[in-house]
Write a protein that holds these residues in place. Structure first.
Motif, PDB file in Angstrom:
ATOM      1  N   UNK A   1      -8.211   7.575   7.446  1.00 49.20           N
ATOM      2  CA  UNK A   1      -7.310   6.988   6.457  1.00 49.20           C
ATOM      3  C   UNK A   1      -6.159   6.201   7.054  1.00 49.20           C
ATOM      4  N   UNK A   2      -6.053   6.163   8.381  1.00 43.02           N
ATOM      5  CA  UNK A   2      -5.011   5.362   9.031  1.00 43.02           C
ATOM      6  C   UNK A   2      -5.425   3.887   9.048  1.00 43.02           C
ATOM      7  N   UNK A   3      -4.407   3.018   9.058  1.00 44.14           N
ATOM      8  CA  UNK A   3      -4.642   1.572   9.118  1.00 44.14           C
ATOM      9  C   UNK A   3      -3.864   0.975  10.280  1.00 44.14           C
ATOM     10  N   UNK A   4      -4.509   0.092  11.014  1.00 48.16           N
ATOM     11  CA  UNK A   4      -3.841  -0.637  12.087  1.00 48.16           C
ATOM     12  C   UNK A   4      -4.132  -2.123  11.918  1.00 48.16           C
ATOM     13  N   UNK A   5      -3.257  -2.942  12.457  1.00 52.72           N
ATOM     14  CA  UNK A   5      -3.477  -4.388  12.444  1.00 52.72           C
ATOM     15  C   UNK A   5      -3.311  -4.922  13.861  1.00 52.72           C
ATOM     16  N   UNK A   6      -4.262  -5.745  14.284  1.00 52.03           N
ATOM     17  CA  UNK A   6      -4.181  -6.400  15.588  1.00 52.03           C
ATOM     18  C   UNK A   6      -3.384  -7.691  15.451  1.00 52.03           C
ATOM     19  N   UNK A   7      -2.680  -8.042  16.499  1.00 50.32           N
ATOM     20  CA  UNK A   7      -1.907  -9.285  16.511  1.00 50.32           C
ATOM     21  C   UNK A   7      -2.827 -10.492  16.285  1.00 50.32           C
ATOM     22  N   UNK A   8      -2.235 -11.590  15.875  1.00 52.03           N
ATOM     23  CA  UNK A   8      -2.911 -12.854  15.581  1.00 52.03           C
ATOM     24  C   UNK A   8      -4.056 -13.147  16.563  1.00 52.03           C
ATOM     25  N   UNK A   9      -5.269 -13.191  16.057  1.00 52.00           N
ATOM     26  CA  UNK A   9      -6.440 -13.408  16.910  1.00 52.00           C
ATOM     27  C   UNK A   9      -6.372 -14.713  17.689  1.00 52.00           C
TER      28      UNK A   9
ATOM     29  N   UNK B   1       0.810  -1.220   0.000  1.00 51.80           N
ATOM     30  CA  UNK B   1       0.000   0.000   0.000  1.00 51.80           C
ATOM     31  C   UNK B   1       0.843   1.269   0.000  1.00 51.80           C
ATOM     32  N   UNK B   2       2.156   1.085   0.255  1.00 47.13           N
ATOM     33  CA  UNK B   2       3.046   2.241   0.422  1.00 47.13           C
ATOM     34  C   UNK B   2       2.491   3.182   1.492  1.00 47.13           C
ATOM     35  N   UNK B   3       2.125   2.566   2.607  1.00 52.13           N
ATOM     36  CA  UNK B   3       1.461   3.303   3.683  1.00 52.13           C
ATOM     37  C   UNK B   3       1.790   2.669   5.025  1.00 52.13           C
ATOM     38  N   UNK B   4       2.029   3.469   6.037  1.00 52.64           N
ATOM     39  CA  UNK B   4       2.363   2.982   7.371  1.00 52.64           C
ATOM     40  C   UNK B   4       1.195   2.190   7.970  1.00 52.64           C
ATOM     41  N   UNK B   5       1.506   1.030   8.528  1.00 46.19           N
ATOM     42  CA  UNK B   5       0.509   0.201   9.217  1.00 46.19           C
ATOM     43  C   UNK B   5       0.854   0.158  10.701  1.00 46.19           C
TER      44      UNK B   5
END
Length: 382
Positions: free
Chosen positions: A105-113, A82-86
């Motif tokens: 427009x920010x994106x975050x990812x949660x650790x392995x569910x 995405x060329x974007x900070x996660x």
């Protein structure tokens, strides 16, 4: 289903996006990003809406926290795509404290569910904790839609839910295959996850023209029917197949197999008839006579659905059966639908990728949907 494009999303709307990023990671790097690429259309739509995106996924089957199954390498790979900070949140509490600081427009990812016990336990309390992270819920995790896990079965009941573009595509194509099949219809089942596949197999056998079985599922059926398989891996599926008729003309089990005393590929291997496996040998691949039989069946097929390799595909010595059968796809005019990374890799290795009509992101979910026309995680999106 409720569709993403009909969901009200404005700048600042917190969107929980459930994806299936259960991908292969080697030495901290994503090796196969097909499932990640498949989710980009939905992510880009949400970015255009200036939503705050919180991505949730699982990886593997960890027992507690397992660093080798962290989603951090996946977040890093998505950053590149995405060329974007996660942003990356190691736990739900950290996510709850940090989410308000996210900008549109920010994106975050949660650790392995699956690092959290509540995910696979269908835990209402865990669902409630996850729901605090979002205003709406978007499901694009087709590959796990046959599970009643918290994030795909309970969480969408707590927020306005919708199906992402990936799930929409999967359902549309698989409905086309399921409702308007081109006969003869042939299924090829291999790989692991035996209990899931044997249940599907029992539902399918009376609806299709032929089913070719290899891998762990074939071992398990042979063992249940009293045919010696040496020290091969198998699962006890007697409760499902006790009444199965091995002479059913639609059922095709291996005629011959490749065996060895060591699954690593370091010991000598030999080809033998199924009934002649020695006590200290393991079945590790389908033999040439088996491939000839399966090949003959798919050459005249109208529809071929393939999930799972016929042997221990990750070991070169035991991947030949799968690769040889993949070559035969060049000789069929059938609509070929595949699910599972090993099969796709085999097809690409032999240059038969132009033979694929559709590549599903799911394996078990694909099979169950074709057999039943519904899945638990899709039902809650209605």
């Amino acid at each position: 289903m409720r569709l993403l494009e009909n969901l009200k999303i404005e700048p600042h709307t917190r969107v929980i996006l459930r994806t299936d990023y259960n991908v292969s990671v080697v030495n901290g790097k994503v090796e196969d990003d097909f499932r990640i690429e498949a989710s980009l259309k939905t992510i880009e739509y949400l970015l255009a809406k200036k939503a705050k995106i919180i991505i949730m996924s699982h990886m593997g089957r960890p027992r507690g926290r397992d660093k080798s199954l962290s989603l951090k390498p996946v977040a890093d790979h998505l950053e590149t795509l995405l060329n974007k900070k996660i942003l990356f949140f190691a736990d739900v509490e950290t996510a709850q404290h940090s989410i308000e600081d996210m900008k549109p427009g920010d994106i975050a990812m949660l650790e392995n569910l699956r690092f959290f016990p509540g995910e696979e336990a269908s835990d209402k309390r865990f669902a409630n904790e996850l729901s605090k992270l979002g205003d709406v819920y978007v499901d694009d995790a087709f590959a796990v839609a046959h599970r009643k896990h918290t994030s795909v079965f309970l969480l969408p009941r707590l927020l306005p839910p919708a199906a992402g573009f990936l799930i929409q595509k999967e359902v549309n194509v698989l409905d086309e295959i399921r409702v308007a099949q081109k006969p003869p219809v042939v299924f090829i089942l291999g790989g692991a996850k035996v209990e899931t596949k044997v249940k599907i197999f029992i539902k399918l056998i009376h609806k299709i023209d032929a089913i070719c079985i290899g891998g762990l599922l074939a071992n398990s059926i042979l063992m249940t029917k009293g045919i010696a398989i040496g020290k091969s891996n198998y699962e006890d599926i007697a409760q499902y197949v006790d009444g199965m008729d091995l002479t059913d003309t639609r059922l095709h089990l291996p005629l011959d197999v490749v065996v060895s005393k060591d699954p690593s590929g370091k010991s000598p291997a030999r080809i033998t008839a199924v009934a002649s496996v020695k006590a200290d040998e393991m079945i590790l691949d389908a033999g040439p006579d088996t491939i000839k039989l399966f090949s003959k069946i798919i050459r005249t097929a109208g529809t071929v659905v393939w999930n799972g390799p016929l042997g221990v595909f990750e070991i070169e010595k035991f991947s030949k059966g799968t690769r040889d059968l993949a070559k035969e796809l060049k000789n069929t005019k059938a609509r070929v639908v595949v699910g599972g990374g090993d099969i796709v890799r085999a097809i690409h290795k032999v240059g038969a990728e132009k033979s694929i009509y559709y590549q599903s992101t799911g394996g078990g979910a694909m099979l169950e949907y074709l057999a039943e026309g519904k899945l638990p995680a899709l039902d809650v999106l209605k």
